[in-house]
Design a protein around this motif. Structure first.
Motif, PDB file in Angstrom:
ATOM      1  N   MET A 347       1.184  -0.926   0.069  1.00 25.80           N
ATOM      2  CA  MET A 347      -0.409  -0.558   0.037  1.00 25.80           C
ATOM      3  C   MET A 347       0.503   1.801   0.505  1.00 25.80           C
ATOM      4  O   MET A 347       0.462   2.287  -0.821  1.00 25.80           O
ATOM      5  CB  MET A 347      -0.914   0.416   1.051  1.00 25.80           C
ATOM      6  CG  MET A 347      -2.074   0.847   1.451  1.00 25.80           C
ATOM      7  SD  MET A 347      -3.307   0.900  -0.520  1.00 25.80           S
ATOM      8  CE  MET A 347      -4.056  -0.721   0.212  1.00 25.80           C
ATOM      9  N   GLN A 348       2.023   1.796   0.317  1.00 28.37           N
ATOM     10  CA  GLN A 348       3.031   2.072   0.479  1.00 28.37           C
ATOM     11  C   GLN A 348       3.952   2.584  -0.564  1.00 28.37           C
ATOM     12  O   GLN A 348       3.800   4.024  -0.602  1.00 28.37           O
ATOM     13  CB  GLN A 348       3.968   2.544   2.040  1.00 28.37           C
ATOM     14  CG  GLN A 348       3.297   2.673   3.130  1.00 28.37           C
ATOM     15  CD  GLN A 348       2.523   1.111   3.313  1.00 28.37           C
ATOM     16  OE1 GLN A 348       3.088  -0.321   3.338  1.00 28.37           O
ATOM     17  NE2 GLN A 348       1.795   1.145   4.352  1.00 28.37           N
ATOM     18  N   ALA A 349       4.257   1.673  -1.112  1.00 29.94           N
ATOM     19  CA  ALA A 349       4.524   1.669  -2.116  1.00 29.94           C
ATOM     20  C   ALA A 349       4.370   0.966  -3.848  1.00 29.94           C
ATOM     21  O   ALA A 349       4.675  -0.179  -3.482  1.00 29.94           O
ATOM     22  CB  ALA A 349       6.035   1.260  -1.411  1.00 29.94           C
ATOM     23  N   PRO A 350       3.009   0.794  -4.521  1.00 33.66           N
ATOM     24  CA  PRO A 350       2.523  -0.203  -5.128  1.00 33.66           C
ATOM     25  C   PRO A 350       3.129   0.374  -6.330  1.00 33.66           C
ATOM     26  O   PRO A 350       3.772   1.146  -6.586  1.00 33.66           O
ATOM     27  CB  PRO A 350       1.154   0.640  -5.228  1.00 33.66           C
ATOM     28  CG  PRO A 350       0.977   1.836  -5.265  1.00 33.66           C
ATOM     29  CD  PRO A 350       2.083   2.320  -4.171  1.00 33.66           C
ATOM     30  N   ASP A 351       3.172  -0.625  -7.183  1.00 34.06           N
ATOM     31  CA  ASP A 351       3.159  -1.042  -8.362  1.00 34.06           C
ATOM     32  C   ASP A 351       1.534  -0.543  -9.297  1.00 34.06           C
ATOM     33  O   ASP A 351       0.821  -1.327  -9.136  1.00 34.06           O
ATOM     34  CB  ASP A 351       3.234  -2.561  -9.290  1.00 34.06           C
ATOM     35  CG  ASP A 351       5.205  -2.635  -8.141  1.00 34.06           C
ATOM     36  OD1 ASP A 351       5.758  -1.575  -7.350  1.00 34.06           O
ATOM     37  OD2 ASP A 351       5.199  -4.039  -8.517  1.00 34.06           O
ATOM     38  N   ILE A 352       1.863   0.624 -10.981  1.00 35.88           N
ATOM     39  CA  ILE A 352       0.887   0.695 -10.670  1.00 35.88           C
ATOM     40  C   ILE A 352       0.731   0.142 -12.472  1.00 35.88           C
ATOM     41  O   ILE A 352       2.118   0.358 -12.797  1.00 35.88           O
ATOM     42  CB  ILE A 352       0.818   2.526 -10.749  1.00 35.88           C
ATOM     43  CG1 ILE A 352       0.244   2.744  -9.309  1.00 35.88           C
ATOM     44  CG2 ILE A 352      -0.839   2.285 -11.965  1.00 35.88           C
ATOM     45  CD1 ILE A 352       0.104   4.230  -9.682  1.00 35.88           C
ATOM     46  N   GLN A 353      -0.104  -0.728 -12.867  1.00 34.63           N
ATOM     47  CA  GLN A 353      -0.590  -0.906 -13.958  1.00 34.63           C
ATOM     48  C   GLN A 353      -1.845  -0.119 -15.087  1.00 34.63           C
ATOM     49  O   GLN A 353      -2.672  -0.388 -13.915  1.00 34.63           O
ATOM     50  CB  GLN A 353      -0.825  -2.290 -14.449  1.00 34.63           C
ATOM     51  CG  GLN A 353       1.283  -3.251 -14.450  1.00 34.63           C
ATOM     52  CD  GLN A 353       0.483  -4.722 -14.485  1.00 34.63           C
ATOM     53  OE1 GLN A 353       0.688  -5.729 -13.520  1.00 34.63           O
ATOM     54  NE2 GLN A 353       0.607  -4.538 -16.170  1.00 34.63           N
ATOM     55  N   ALA A 354      -1.916   0.663 -15.941  1.00 39.19           N
ATOM     56  CA  ALA A 354      -2.768   1.380 -16.548  1.00 39.19           C
ATOM     57  C   ALA A 354      -2.835   1.331 -17.834  1.00 39.19           C
ATOM     58  O   ALA A 354      -1.373   1.157 -18.507  1.00 39.19           O
ATOM     59  CB  ALA A 354      -3.230   2.859 -15.966  1.00 39.19           C
ATOM     60  N   LEU A 373      -3.688   6.909 -20.083  1.00 38.70           N
ATOM     61  CA  LEU A 373      -2.337   6.996 -18.917  1.00 38.70           C
ATOM     62  C   LEU A 373      -2.502   4.897 -19.160  1.00 38.70           C
ATOM     63  O   LEU A 373      -3.036   4.103 -18.610  1.00 38.70           O
ATOM     64  CB  LEU A 373      -3.466   6.256 -17.415  1.00 38.70           C
ATOM     65  CG  LEU A 373      -2.747   6.282 -16.196  1.00 38.70           C
ATOM     66  CD1 LEU A 373      -1.092   7.380 -15.917  1.00 38.70           C
ATOM     67  CD2 LEU A 373      -2.667   6.154 -15.528  1.00 38.70           C
ATOM     68  N   ARG A 374      -1.154   5.035 -19.766  1.00 35.31           N
ATOM     69  CA  ARG A 374      -0.880   3.997 -20.074  1.00 35.31           C
ATOM     70  C   ARG A 374       0.258   3.603 -19.705  1.00 35.31           C
ATOM     71  O   ARG A 374       1.182   4.200 -20.203  1.00 35.31           O
ATOM     72  CB  ARG A 374      -0.907   3.747 -22.580  1.00 35.31           C
ATOM     73  CG  ARG A 374      -0.409   2.427 -22.531  1.00 35.31           C
ATOM     74  CD  ARG A 374      -1.137   2.522 -23.633  1.00 35.31           C
ATOM     75  NE  ARG A 374      -2.342   2.774 -24.393  1.00 35.31           N
ATOM     76  CZ  ARG A 374      -2.250   3.575 -24.708  1.00 35.31           C
ATOM     77  NH1 ARG A 374      -2.120   4.400 -25.007  1.00 35.31           N
ATOM     78  NH2 ARG A 374      -3.933   3.461 -25.042  1.00 35.31           N
TER      79      ARG A 374
END
Length: 565
Positions: A347-354, A373-374
């Motif tokens: 939660m403090q350092a998430p990896d994001i895929q969008a 956002l990609r």
């Protein structure tokens, strides 16, 4: 603070600003057998956060209260306000004598009506205290945010009576909306450890809500509650949210001895209409201590949303918007979002895929004609590539967001190529090691930033930094986590293209000043200019210094310094 007088008559005063003028005066006197006292307190604007250390309140509290009496008898009157909410204390009296509290009465004028509290509590036997209080509300009015939406008028009567070992709370209320009305009936019974809902029912034309269950708090908090909706219209309780809802909502849970909760919630066969839109959905959520998981399927108006995932020590959350019409959720929102988002890691350092696309987005003063956002933004490593693009952008950012340093090895500017910024090392003055997440921004068109009422800054295409221009600095950084940010907002307007890749910082960058770039290019000609009027430009290669407006920093290129194409 000032105190003067003697034991027969003394005056104690406190004055200051918090942030507006605040004054309180206490005057005790009288004899030992009949002590008299008087308290006056007044403020033109009190922010409690200045006294408690919490977050600043969006609106200050004003009040002017007078209390006087003899011994345990207090006569009260005054007023208090916070924004548009105002409360007037009509002449009232409270008495506390020999462990007996009497309210005779406490009369409040609020929401266009009146609330009167009366009662008595006798705790001369603490193990078997007895009490009876009543509250009567007349002509309370609750306005909707939309002036075209009818207000809700409320009349209610509630009684709380019994002993601490056996008590009951019961009453009824009528909620009027135009020519229609809803009736609410309440009957709770309880003791020192538990309370049971004997009856909690709301009925209105065409439907009803029925609640059942019980809750306990000794030895630990636990609950088992259920709501059955059968044509229920929530607009009587939330003006503007008219509807006709069916379904069942149930939740059970218990507090853990070591902290946290074990809980479960189910939304079953939700259907009907809400704010004129067809609605259907189901959901299931489970919490075990600090570990939770759940899934949700929601269809509302033209929106179709599916989400599932786990949260806790590690997270794995995914959502599909196919699409999401923002005004289906809240009337003050506008625009459409479509695509997928996934968060993994912590939660403090998430990896994001969008992979998200937005059109016609609006929220309060935030706007964007288009948003895309990609990509993937890992918390650590070198393989991230998250692209954000927007047009006609107008968003608020914290005033204290500062420009950051983007440097390659040895403190020189990191190279850029093919219209993108490559990973660089970030440095925040006074902080070494891996820096927090930052956003690298390049302009796709004219933009503007306001850092205060009198300061407006921007960057022209040459890379020069000016006041009263129509472009933003193209290299800037914003804290990825912004939990305690409380400064005023600035405004950005124009086109935005942003790309971020991640690299751990092993050593602080040699030059903590930010390199300023316009249209995703490093400045080739011209010097970055101080934004304070009347000050000379710094020598080549030197930081601009610290007297720039918050949100902007730069450095002038040294002679012969190489810049990326």
């Amino acid at each position: 603070m000032v105190a003067r007088g003697d034991l027969s008559k003394m005056e104690v005063g406190i004055g200051g600003r918090a942030p507006e003028p605040l004054r309180a005066t206490l005057t005790p006197g009288g004899s030992e057998d009949a002590p008299r006292w008087r308290l006056q307190a007044r403020s033109e604007g009190l922010d409690p956060a200045l006294l408690t250390g919490g977050d600043p309140a969006p609106e200050a509290i004003t009040f002017d209260i007078v209390a006087d009496g003899t011994g345990g008898i207090a006569n009260l009157s005054g007023r208090a306000a916070r924004g548009a909410q105002q409360v007037t204390i009509a002449p009232s009296q409270l008495r506390l004598q020999e462990q007996v509290l009497t309210v005779a009465p406490l009369a409040l004028e609020l929401q266009g009506g009146q609330l009167v509290l009366k009662g008595r509590a006798d705790f001369t036997k603490p193990e078997d205290g007895r009490f009876r209080f009543s509250a009567v509300a007349r002509d309370l009015t609750f306005e909707a945010a939309d002036p075209a939406t009818p207000a809700i008028d409320v009349d209610a009567a509630l009684v709380l009576a019994g002993t601490i070992n056996r008590w009951a709370a019961y009453g009824d209320a009528t909620l009027r909306r135009g020519d229609q009305h809803a009736d609410l009936v309440l009957d709770l019974r309880g003791d020192q450890a538990r309370a049971t809902i004997h009856s909690l029912q709301a009925t209105m034309p065409g439907g009803r809500l029925q609640a059942t269950g019980e809750a306990g708090w000794d030895p630990a908090l636990d609950w088992d509650l259920a709501l059955v909706l059968d044509g229920f219209d929530p607009g009587y309780f939330a003006p503007g949210w008219d509807g006709n809802l069916n379904g069942r909502i149930a939740t059970t849970g218990r507090a853990r001895d070591g902290g946290g909760f074990d809980a479960q919630a189910d939304v079953q066969s939700l259907g009907g209409r809400l704010r004129g839109r067809p609605l259907s959905g189901n959901g299931h959520f489970v919490l075990r201590g600090n570990q939770g998981e759940g899934n949700l399927a929601l269809s509302m108006g033209n929106s179709r949303v599916r989400a599932s995932g786990r949260v806790g020590d590690r997270i794995d959350i995914s959502a599909q918007l196919q699409p999401l019409q923002l005004d289906d959720l809240l009337p003050e929102l506008a625009g459409t979002l479509q695509g997928n988002v996934r968060l993994t890691g912590t939660m403090q350092a998430p990896d994001i895929q969008a992979d998200l696309q937005g059109r016609g987005l609006r929220w309060d003063e935030w706007r964007a004609d288009t948003l895309e956002l990609r990509g993937r933004l890992p918390h650590g490593g070198r393989d991230g590539d998250l692209v954000a693009q927007a047009t006609s952008l107008d968003v608020g950012i914290p005033r204290s967001a500062r420009a950051g340093a983007c440097a390659g090895r040895g403190g020189e500017p990191a190279p850029a190529g093919a219209g993108r910024q490559r990973p660089g090392r970030w440095h925040e003055p006074g902080r070494a090691g891996a820096a927090p997440r930052r956003l690298l921004i390049g302009l796709a068109g004219p933009a503007a930033a306001r850092t205060g009422a009198r300061q407006r800054v921007g960057a022209a295409g040459t890379g020069r930094v000016h006041r009263d221009r129509t472009a933003l600095p193209a290299a800037a950084r914003l804290p990825y986590h912004h939990r305690r940010q409380r400064q005023r907002r600035a405004v950005r307007a124009g086109g935005l293209a942003a790309r971020r890749a991640v690299r751990h910082q092993r050593q602080p960058a040699a030059d903590p000043a930010a390199a300023v770039a316009a249209e995703n290019r490093w400045p080739r000609a011209g010097a970055a200019r101080r934004t304070d009027p009347g000050r000379a430009d710094p020598p080549a290669g030197q930081p601009l210094g610290r007297r720039h407006p918050p949100g902007l920093a730069g450095r002038r290129p040294a002679p012969g310094q190489q810049h990326p194409p």
